[in-house]
Write an enzyme that holds these catalytic residues in place. Sequence first.
Site, PDB file in Angstrom:
ATOM      1  N   CYS A 116       0.821  -1.206   0.000  1.00  0.00           N
ATOM      2  CA  CYS A 116       0.000   0.000   0.000  1.00  0.00           C
ATOM      3  C   CYS A 116       0.860   1.263   0.000  1.00  0.00           C
ATOM      4  O   CYS A 116       0.663   2.167  -0.813  1.00  0.00           O
ATOM      5  CB  CYS A 116      -0.956  -0.020   1.187  1.00  0.00           C
ATOM      6  N   TYR A 117       1.825   1.338   0.915  1.00  0.00           N
ATOM      7  CA  TYR A 117       2.711   2.508   0.925  1.00  0.00           C
ATOM      8  C   TYR A 117       3.442   2.663  -0.411  1.00  0.00           C
ATOM      9  O   TYR A 117       3.478   3.767  -0.969  1.00  0.00           O
ATOM     10  CB  TYR A 117       3.720   2.408   2.062  1.00  0.00           C
TER      11      TYR A 117
END
Lengths: 347, 347, 347, 347
Positions: free
Chosen positions: B153-154
């Site tokens: 996600c990051y």
Amino acid sequence: MSATKIKVAIAGASGYTGAELVRLLLRHPNVELMGVSSERNAGMWLHELHPQLQNLTQIRLKPLEEIDLDELDTLFLALPHRVSMLFVEKHHPLPCKVIDLSGDFRMTDTALYEKWYQTKHVMPALSAQAAYGLPELFRDQIQSAQLIANPGCYPTSAILPLAPLVNEKLIEPDSVVIDAKSGITGAGISPKANTHFPHAYDNFSAYGMQTHRHSPEIEQTVQRFTGQDVIAQFTPHLLPVNRGILTATYSTCKKTISPEALSELYHSYYGEEYFIRLRSDSPQLRFVRASNFCDIYASYDPRTNRIITLSAIDNLMKGAAGQAVQNMNLINNLKETTGLTESPVCP
Amino acid sequence: MSATKIKVAIAGASGYTGAELVRLLLRHPNVELMGVSSERNAGMWLHELHPQLQNLTQIRLKPLEEIDLDELDTLFLALPHRVSMLFVEKHHPLPCKVIDLSGDFRMTDTALYEKWYQTKHVMPALSAQAAYGLPELFRDQIQSAQLIANPGCYPTSAILPLAPLVNEKLIEPDSVVIDAKSGITGAGISPKANTHFPHAYDNFSAYGMQTHRHSPEIEQTVQRFTGQDVIAQFTPHLLPVNRGILTATYSTCKKTISPEALSELYHSYYGEEYFIRLRSDSPQLRFVRASNFCDIYASYDPRTNRIITLSAIDNLMKGAAGQAVQNMNLINNLKETTGLTESPVCP
Amino acid sequence: MSATKIKVAIAGASGYTGAELVRLLLRHPNVELMGVSSERNAGMWLHELHPQLQNLTQIRLKPLEEIDLDELDTLFLALPHRVSMLFVEKHHPLPCKVIDLSGDFRMTDTALYEKWYQTKHVMPALSAQAAYGLPELFRDQIQSAQLIANPGCYPTSAILPLAPLVNEKLIEPDSVVIDAKSGITGAGISPKANTHFPHAYDNFSAYGMQTHRHSPEIEQTVQRFTGQDVIAQFTPHLLPVNRGILTATYSTCKKTISPEALSELYHSYYGEEYFIRLRSDSPQLRFVRASNFCDIYASYDPRTNRIITLSAIDNLMKGAAGQAVQNMNLINNLKETTGLTESPVCP
Amino acid sequence: MSATKIKVAIAGASGYTGAELVRLLLRHPNVELMGVSSERNAGMWLHELHPQLQNLTQIRLKPLEEIDLDELDTLFLALPHRVSMLFVEKHHPLPCKVIDLSGDFRMTDTALYEKWYQTKHVMPALSAQAAYGLPELFRDQIQSAQLIANPGCYPTSAILPLAPLVNEKLIEPDSVVIDAKSGITGAGISPKANTHFPHAYDNFSAYGMQTHRHSPEIEQTVQRFTGQDVIAQFTPHLLPVNRGILTATYSTCKKTISPEALSELYHSYYGEEYFIRLRSDSPQLRFVRASNFCDIYASYDPRTNRIITLSAIDNLMKGAAGQAVQNMNLINNLKETTGLTESPVCP
């Protein structure tokens, strides 16, 4: 995909209800969105006003008067009360079906309206004819109506669990206590002192005790469905979340009832209803978030001889826009659940 | 509705990613969900484990080994890292396409994997061949891959705004600072001390400074796309919201750039991308909530000679399940946006 | 500043209540904190376990048995129920005054205790003698007691508004409905599924309907104060905030009452009480946050013939540690408000 | 209790800073609060405007002009910028010490003020003489000053960790990136669109990139303390909590530094400072909530050759009212920590 697209428009798309209607209608397979109005923001792109909609629409907001009712199958009115009624009066007789999301046509008894809304009703006869848009209780009237009064959010959450109990004459009609808690979108999109983040966050309080307009709407609608007069004690609270209403009701029983019989009762009323989910524990707001479901739990307490119900809805969905789309489906002979079968967003 | 339904299954449906995949696949017009697995909860109805799904599914969870890979077009692995890799090893060569949402196949250089994940990689050759499932940058490789490593996600939130800057050699490759903030679903579904409500609510803090596994993933993927080595300073924070990542990046420019040229640059990379929305102000988590969009804002500060970017995604969607479905569409020759064009849920 | 420092200790300082007691006792001008215990964390500095306390204390946690009761004026027991009772049994007769914050000594009728707590009471005679530590109602008993049962948080919030109504025989004693909402610190410091941030945030639900142990505590205590049997319908809810309880009560009146008479009634009971603030609108959690106040609003609804009360407390303060300190002041002949006159923290 | 009570007043008690000053001054053992002003609310009881204060004060708000400066030791100005400056001009030379919480006297270089605040400065000479009220760095100037410019909240959180690094010439002065996140009380008490609960809750975004007035305040103050010019990249964000700022800074080192040396450096600057707590992990907002502490964590990343700092304050306390009281203590020869040694409120 289909030749049967119906043509709709939204009067009043600046607020949360209007924006939620847009969200639902854009994904609806049988709808063509012909127009959206906003007086203040006319000329803007809809996605400029609601930036979440970028890449999803290319619609401009226009003044209400530029919406052409003659080309529509259904018009949604997401206007403030009184504005709604005046619009209907001006365009009477209505050239298309109208789903009004304000409180203007929810009371068959307009004297009650005038008392609680402190304004004169301009179309009492029409109000008496309007269908109350709670399909699980008034499906037949809705299907044949020209004007539908979409229910208030609190009333939807309270009437659905109470109607079977009153209708079956299980409870004392003057014993009903309704303790309801609503997320803050229910207070609308305009910033106010009590919705200022530092005042509402990490906070909780009641408001409108004894004075909330949804109080007579609940009583009158239960009467309309059951033929019985009910006196309900209604207290709303401001819950520090965005969406959702959880409502507890407490009613004294006329006689004892077994858990099985109580469960059976609700199944007989709602077992076939897609949007009502009977639960075996307290409903939770997160399980209905962004969906049209109403989750209901009911139990009988032999120690106190009371039936307690708990119900959860998303106030912008089953409490407003979702229910309006459900009504739109009904009056346009679409499958009632069309466009409304998405999973809740959880967490 | 269509003859072209593809057959899929989800390995690991107990967590947030698995549940979000179910949400997306249930509404997808071209998918048949053949099975969902959970070791701990095998035998339960999926809607018992995830009560939001009641009335929406009639699927039972089964053990992973009971999923029949031979009948599938695509299998989603939403398993813990290492478990994922061992599953792939056991079933190699894979009889269907696999989209792995763990970190196991995201590093072409498995030495890097072994250093940051502190475990031996069992299939280094396969890892080197796996496509990195960020369609906006690696669409071609994805379309022809058997195994897709779905991005973290990051990394998704950081790589998308940085890739054009690095690729155009606009910025000093060792000047990149990434300050990222994630909602708490990113920490998974298991209760821990730092995700206990009273510890996370009304709170904010950083964590995993210099040690987060997404740090090498970001650097390596930018290198993979641009051919250039980048050293990035990455600091994640725990944001007291459910969903969403907002990431700020700061990079020193090699030379000045006009606002127009910067805007043009991003439009040349992403102007045609449905899921990337270029913004003229800071993105906000609420405008991407529950959607697959990545909103990006970029600006040049002449006073400091830096380019600052801000990007927002829903970590469960473009950061996990949404991107996985986008990849599934690609590898099955469906329109890339199918099932992913719903409006964000706002507010 | 004073020669009259009293010596106190806290048994069980790992949880929220223990930590809140530390916060209050550190600022108390007449207290010397002699020891704090924690079995699991014995040997740690208190500020390692509760980092907010850095620079404020130099106390180490020690095992419970190392606390020397003979040197104490007052011991706070912030232990789990049953553990508390066993400790008291072991040290009987108590060499110092004891304020027990568990539920073990709140029931004069230990048969009731045994039924609701599902465990045998080991000291029924002592339980019958323990004072119920709600000073506004039982100040005299508290002052002369050796053992004080500090009230539960929900009971404090419910009993204070109800006691005057029952005592004056204004309401039907079996008509009482109590709908209460508590912040999540009330669920304790150990992470659980329902207190996991993504499950509790943006959520709301009821729990423990008909089964919560605070239900008999409320009924029995009202009886103890008024001599009258009451049957109360009690439903607790989990509110997505850290601290605070807001409780609504609904009671049917035996006869009508004017707003002035109702206001006068509460003033006659609580007008001189520093910690009770009578309000003319709904209390709000933020106005009592981190303070020992109980804010009360009462109104009579002539339409339903009910009295509705709303009350707000901080569950860790007037609902636990603050009230315990109030009791400590009383039994040590200190001014009752000492150390408790800080303004609430708002916002 | 003491003969040494100092007399103070607050100009501007309607907002959060004014109310927080009241909270602190009411508990301060050496202060007599002589008056509080509010133009809009003059005549009201202070506890009517801030209901949390009921039972704690009996002060009425009065117009600013009715505050008698001649009887005061210290006046707090919690007025909007420009209003503050005009008040000081009108009463010049000041008959009492003044602590100004606005931005009007924070810039020794009023040209900078005029550029960033877009208004003419009416007292440039006085601004050059005003002490910058950050005691840990400017204690001597504060003690002898007549007028103290109380620092901004963001600057306090950024300057404290950066000053030692710049002063020791450890870092490149143009490499500093400051990524700061503030709770929403920082935006003031007036409802606005971006602080409307449904817009701020479950949301996160940056704002004021490159344009925030705290940017030059940070740079100028670091210069004032260290004699060195610094160029800082400052980006503030709106965090969905009430109180607290967490600030990350990133600076490139001129040379490598060992963890021990870095720790020693901070201890040499702040080891004796009561309000600065050096941490071995990320600070958390909850550990400073409602207190005057500034928690700082610093680390060196050998991979990137950067020093990263994280700092946490309560924006209404060390970022505003708490620091103002700390300054008040200093200029009135009271112990610097008096009235400020309460434990943070956690959770």
